[in-house]
Structure formats: C-alpha cells, structure tokens
Design a protein around this motif. Structure first.
Motif, PDB file in Angstrom:
ATOM      1  N   MET A   1       0.841  -1.200   0.000  1.00 43.47           N
ATOM      2  CA  MET A   1       0.000   0.000   0.000  1.00 43.47           C
ATOM      3  C   MET A   1       0.874   1.248   0.000  1.00 43.47           C
ATOM      4  O   MET A   1       1.841   1.335   0.746  1.00 43.47           O
ATOM      5  N   ALA A   2       0.547   2.201  -0.837  1.00 45.15           N
ATOM      6  CA  ALA A   2       1.251   3.483  -0.892  1.00 45.15           C
ATOM      7  C   ALA A   2       0.323   4.598  -0.443  1.00 45.15           C
ATOM      8  O   ALA A   2      -0.902   4.492  -0.530  1.00 45.15           O
ATOM      9  N   ARG A   3       0.920   5.661   0.039  1.00 47.28           N
ATOM     10  CA  ARG A   3       0.171   6.877   0.376  1.00 47.28           C
ATOM     11  C   ARG A   3       0.204   7.782  -0.854  1.00 47.28           C
ATOM     12  O   ARG A   3       1.257   8.280  -1.226  1.00 47.28           O
ATOM     13  N   VAL A   4      -0.961   7.953  -1.482  1.00 53.56           N
ATOM     14  CA  VAL A   4      -1.052   8.659  -2.762  1.00 53.56           C
ATOM     15  C   VAL A   4      -1.791   9.983  -2.562  1.00 53.56           C
ATOM     16  O   VAL A   4      -2.879  10.007  -1.970  1.00 53.56           O
ATOM     17  N   THR A   5      -1.199  11.061  -3.066  1.00 59.32           N
ATOM     18  CA  THR A   5      -1.885  12.349  -3.119  1.00 59.32           C
ATOM     19  C   THR A   5      -2.184  12.678  -4.572  1.00 59.32           C
ATOM     20  O   THR A   5      -1.269  12.707  -5.406  1.00 59.32           O
ATOM     21  N   VAL A   6      -3.457  12.876  -4.885  1.00 55.01           N
ATOM     22  CA  VAL A   6      -3.904  13.177  -6.250  1.00 55.01           C
ATOM     23  C   VAL A   6      -4.119  14.683  -6.348  1.00 55.01           C
ATOM     24  O   VAL A   6      -5.037  15.226  -5.722  1.00 55.01           O
ATOM     25  N   TRP A   7      -3.268  15.346  -7.127  1.00 53.35           N
ATOM     26  CA  TRP A   7      -3.383  16.805  -7.282  1.00 53.35           C
ATOM     27  C   TRP A   7      -4.011  17.121  -8.631  1.00 53.35           C
ATOM     28  O   TRP A   7      -3.627  16.571  -9.661  1.00 53.35           O
ATOM     29  N   ASN A   8      -4.974  18.033  -8.596  1.00 53.85           N
ATOM     30  CA  ASN A   8      -5.692  18.427  -9.811  1.00 53.85           C
ATOM     31  C   ASN A   8      -5.906  19.927  -9.793  1.00 53.85           C
ATOM     32  O   ASN A   8      -6.288  20.505  -8.768  1.00 53.85           O
ATOM     33  N   GLU A   9      -5.685  20.546 -10.926  1.00 58.32           N
ATOM     34  CA  GLU A   9      -5.960  21.975 -11.068  1.00 58.32           C
ATOM     35  C   GLU A   9      -7.425  22.289 -10.753  1.00 58.32           C
ATOM     36  O   GLU A   9      -7.734  23.322 -10.150  1.00 58.32           O
ATOM     37  N   PHE A  10      -8.345  21.457 -11.202  1.00 60.70           N
ATOM     38  CA  PHE A  10      -9.785  21.558 -10.914  1.00 60.70           C
ATOM     39  C   PHE A  10     -10.372  22.909 -11.338  1.00 60.70           C
ATOM     40  O   PHE A  10     -11.121  23.536 -10.601  1.00 60.70           O
ATOM     41  N   ARG A  11     -10.053  23.323 -12.541  1.00 64.59           N
ATOM     42  CA  ARG A  11     -10.658  24.525 -13.117  1.00 64.59           C
ATOM     43  C   ARG A  11     -11.661  24.155 -14.214  1.00 64.59           C
ATOM     44  O   ARG A  11     -12.799  24.624 -14.214  1.00 64.59           O
ATOM     45  N   HIS A  12     -11.254  23.304 -15.159  1.00 62.12           N
ATOM     46  CA  HIS A  12     -12.132  22.971 -16.287  1.00 62.12           C
ATOM     47  C   HIS A  12     -13.454  22.385 -15.823  1.00 62.12           C
ATOM     48  O   HIS A  12     -14.514  22.701 -16.382  1.00 62.12           O
ATOM     49  N   GLU A  13     -13.420  21.530 -14.812  1.00 61.43           N
ATOM     50  CA  GLU A  13     -14.628  20.852 -14.358  1.00 61.43           C
ATOM     51  C   GLU A  13     -15.650  21.835 -13.791  1.00 61.43           C
ATOM     52  O   GLU A  13     -16.854  21.588 -13.823  1.00 61.43           O
ATOM     53  N   ARG A  14     -15.182  22.963 -13.267  1.00 61.34           N
ATOM     54  CA  ARG A  14     -16.083  23.968 -12.682  1.00 61.34           C
ATOM     55  C   ARG A  14     -16.486  25.046 -13.671  1.00 61.34           C
ATOM     56  O   ARG A  14     -17.441  25.782 -13.423  1.00 61.34           O
ATOM     57  N   GLU A  15     -15.771  25.134 -14.783  1.00 60.10           N
ATOM     58  CA  GLU A  15     -16.020  26.218 -15.733  1.00 60.10           C
ATOM     59  C   GLU A  15     -16.647  25.750 -17.039  1.00 60.10           C
ATOM     60  O   GLU A  15     -17.164  26.570 -17.800  1.00 60.10           O
ATOM     61  N   SER A  16     -16.586  24.443 -17.337  1.00 58.91           N
ATOM     62  CA  SER A  16     -17.090  23.922 -18.610  1.00 58.91           C
ATOM     63  C   SER A  16     -18.116  22.834 -18.358  1.00 58.91           C
ATOM     64  O   SER A  16     -17.836  21.845 -17.675  1.00 58.91           O
ATOM     65  N   ASP A  17     -19.301  22.998 -18.946  1.00 60.38           N
ATOM     66  CA  ASP A  17     -20.330  21.968 -18.824  1.00 60.38           C
ATOM     67  C   ASP A  17     -19.892  20.674 -19.502  1.00 60.38           C
ATOM     68  O   ASP A  17     -20.226  19.579 -19.033  1.00 60.38           O
ATOM     69  N   ASP A  18     -19.160  20.786 -20.613  1.00 57.63           N
ATOM     70  CA  ASP A  18     -18.706  19.592 -21.319  1.00 57.63           C
ATOM     71  C   ASP A  18     -17.780  18.762 -20.442  1.00 57.63           C
ATOM     72  O   ASP A  18     -17.867  17.527 -20.409  1.00 57.63           O
ATOM     73  N   VAL A  19     -16.891  19.430 -19.722  1.00 61.16           N
ATOM     74  CA  VAL A  19     -15.961  18.710 -18.847  1.00 61.16           C
ATOM     75  C   VAL A  19     -16.701  18.165 -17.629  1.00 61.16           C
ATOM     76  O   VAL A  19     -16.483  17.021 -17.210  1.00 61.16           O
ATOM     77  N   ALA A  20     -17.588  18.971 -17.062  1.00 63.99           N
ATOM     78  CA  ALA A  20     -18.339  18.536 -15.883  1.00 63.99           C
ATOM     79  C   ALA A  20     -19.207  17.318 -16.176  1.00 63.99           C
ATOM     80  O   ALA A  20     -19.451  16.489 -15.286  1.00 63.99           O
ATOM     81  N   GLU A  21     -19.650  17.191 -17.421  1.00 69.47           N
ATOM     82  CA  GLU A  21     -20.454  16.024 -17.792  1.00 69.47           C
ATOM     83  C   GLU A  21     -19.625  14.746 -17.709  1.00 69.47           C
ATOM     84  O   GLU A  21     -20.132  13.684 -17.342  1.00 69.47           O
ATOM     85  N   VAL A  22     -18.333  14.847 -18.045  1.00 66.85           N
ATOM     86  CA  VAL A  22     -17.450  13.675 -18.019  1.00 66.85           C
ATOM     87  C   VAL A  22     -16.920  13.425 -16.614  1.00 66.85           C
ATOM     88  O   VAL A  22     -16.854  12.283 -16.148  1.00 66.85           O
ATOM     89  N   TYR A  23     -16.538  14.512 -15.925  1.00 68.94           N
ATOM     90  CA  TYR A  23     -15.938  14.403 -14.591  1.00 68.94           C
ATOM     91  C   TYR A  23     -16.689  15.331 -13.622  1.00 68.94           C
ATOM     92  O   TYR A  23     -16.174  16.388 -13.234  1.00 68.94           O
ATOM     93  N   PRO A  24     -17.907  14.965 -13.243  1.00 63.41           N
ATOM     94  CA  PRO A  24     -18.745  15.869 -12.448  1.00 63.41           C
ATOM     95  C   PRO A  24     -18.142  16.248 -11.102  1.00 63.41           C
ATOM     96  O   PRO A  24     -18.403  17.346 -10.596  1.00 63.41           O
ATOM     97  N   ASP A  25     -17.363  15.384 -10.498  1.00 61.29           N
ATOM     98  CA  ASP A  25     -16.743  15.685  -9.215  1.00 61.29           C
ATOM     99  C   ASP A  25     -15.263  16.016  -9.349  1.00 61.29           C
ATOM    100  O   ASP A  25     -14.550  16.110  -8.339  1.00 61.29           O
ATOM    101  N   GLY A  26     -14.805  16.168 -10.587  1.00 64.33           N
ATOM    102  CA  GLY A  26     -13.413  16.496 -10.838  1.00 64.33           C
ATOM    103  C   GLY A  26     -12.594  15.284 -11.253  1.00 64.33           C
ATOM    104  O   GLY A  26     -12.875  14.153 -10.837  1.00 64.33           O
ATOM    105  N   ILE A  27     -11.595  15.529 -12.075  1.00 63.43           N
ATOM    106  CA  ILE A  27     -10.693  14.451 -12.494  1.00 63.43           C
ATOM    107  C   ILE A  27     -10.054  13.799 -11.278  1.00 63.43           C
ATOM    108  O   ILE A  27      -9.859  12.583 -11.244  1.00 63.43           O
TER     109      ILE A  27
END
Length: 247
Positions: A1-27
């Motif tokens: 088991m590893a300790r993993v931190t997932v970092w995401n800019e998280f801008r497209h998902e909040r600004e684009s409906d097309d992106v939010a449709e694919v990743y509604p809670d963020g990549i």
C-alpha cells in the motif's frame, strides 16, 4: 500500500459543462477511486481550495506518490510550492505527471527543457503501443491499447531521453508520440503518461486505469538504503593526519 496524493488543477470541471459532464466531481475524484480500489491510502488536493494548493509540508511528508494533472493555470502554481515538491521528489517521493501536466512547472523543472510538443483536438483514434512489455508499468497490458477519441500529442516532445520508454502512441492523423516515459531524479521516480484529456472519458478506460495503478506501485519509494553525503569517516583504518585540505 502506498500513500497517494492526487493533485488536480480543478478549473475545467467547474467552468465547462462539457468537462463537468465527463468528470462531475473532478478528475481528481475519478483518479482517487482508481487508487483507492487498488488498496492505497489516498488524499486529494486542488489548486484553489486548500492552503498552498493543498501541498503543504505536512501533506507532502505524508505522500509516497504524487499524481499531477494541470492544464490552464500552470503559471498560478506558486514557486515555493514547486520548490517543495521538487525537494520531495529528489528525496524519494514518486511523481506521476499526467497528460497536459507536461507543461507544469514541476515537470519542466525536473526535465530541464521546454517540454513542448505538437497538439490537435479532433477526437481522433489513438493506439498506445506497449514498447517495453517487461516493464512493471506495462504489467497486464496487451500489445496496444486503443482509445477511440483522444487529443493528439505529437513529436517532437522536448524532453530528455527517458530512462525507459514504456508506451509509444500512434494517432489517426499520422503523428507518433512518446507517451509513457520513466525517469529517475535524485532518489525519486517520475513517470509521464500522456492519455487523459479533460473532455474525453479516458480515465474510465480499464487499461488506462491499470497503467495508473501499476505506475503508482513502480514510483513508490522502496526500503533501500538512504545515501549519505558530505565529509565521511573512513570505514577501514587509514592515516587521516594529512592537513593539506583547503575545506
């Protein structure tokens, strides 16, 4: 088991409906599910929602492998945070650099090059060829992975020669690209993986998810000896009376 931190800019998902449709809670939420299902201890961090972009000293000290996804706001990542991540990679933390994070400050710092490339958005087919089938990151992956709709990245990819090249992509428009590049930087392992555009559901693909799980296991630090640097006492008995040093 590893300790993993997932970092995401998280801008497209909040600004684009097309992106939010694919990743509604963020990549980052989808990637976190991939690593949690593999039994890893996972936390997420984003550009805007936590102090220091979510990458405080405490967070990084508690991270074996950091995954990085960014696209539109590379320049907004503060330099002191990049310095902190860079130091941790050299100390042994693994780093997975995903898709458009090739232009992130941390990847460019580690590579020492522009990390530039060709690109095109045409929802074209990609064949991700396994060119190093014996590598741990390719475990369980066939001769190639076919992705029906992707963003094209094409050569020349301005990065140093990889220590290992695990995957090479071909695109329907004719280009090729080094899509799975392994590096050692200090004590840390770095893997660049190309697939993952925000408007295509690539991170739901079973083979892509398998590669990501394999990459975390490969990049996680092992239990090898910790190197020591600086002035060293002799292991054997020798005459140390020479006083001609200028240090």
């Amino acid at each position: 088991m590893a300790r993993v931190t997932v970092w995401n800019e998280f801008r497209h998902e909040r600004e684009s409906d097309d992106v939010a449709e694919v990743y509604p809670d963020g990549i980052h939420a989808v990637l976190a599910e991939v690593f949690e299902a593999a039994g890893h201890e996972v936390q997420t961090a984003t550009l805007d929602e936590e102090p220091d972009h979510g990458l405080t000293e405490d967070v990084l000290d508690d991270t074996d492998v950091l995954t990085w996804w960014g696209h539109a706001a590379h320049d907004e990542v503060r330099d002191e945070v990049v310095d902190r991540v860079h130091e941790r990679v050299l100390d042994g933390m693994g780093l997975l650099v995903l898709h458009s994070a090739h232009y992130s400050k941390i990847f460019k710092r580690l590579m020492g090059t522009s990390c530039s490339l060709k690109w095109r958005e045409a929802a074209e087919t990609e064949r991700l060829w396994t060119v190093e089938p014996g590598h741990p990151i390719a475990d369980g992956i066939g001769e190639y992975v076919e992705l029906e709709e992707t963003e094209m990245y094409g050569e020349r990819f301005d990065v140093p020669q990889p220590d290992s090249l695990v995957f090479t992509s071909w695109f329907a428009g004719g280009e090729v690209f080094r899509s799975g590049c392994c590096y050692r930087r200090g004590n840390g392992r770095v893997f660049y993986f190309r697939p993952g555009h925000e408007t295509y559901p690539i991170y739901y693909d079973d083979d892509v998810r398998r590669v990501l799980r394999n990459a975390v296991e490969w990049a996680a630090p092992d239990d090898g000896p910790t190197p020591e640097f600086g002035n060293a006492d002799p292991i054997e008995e020798i005459d140390t009376s020479d006083d001609r040093t200028v240090h």
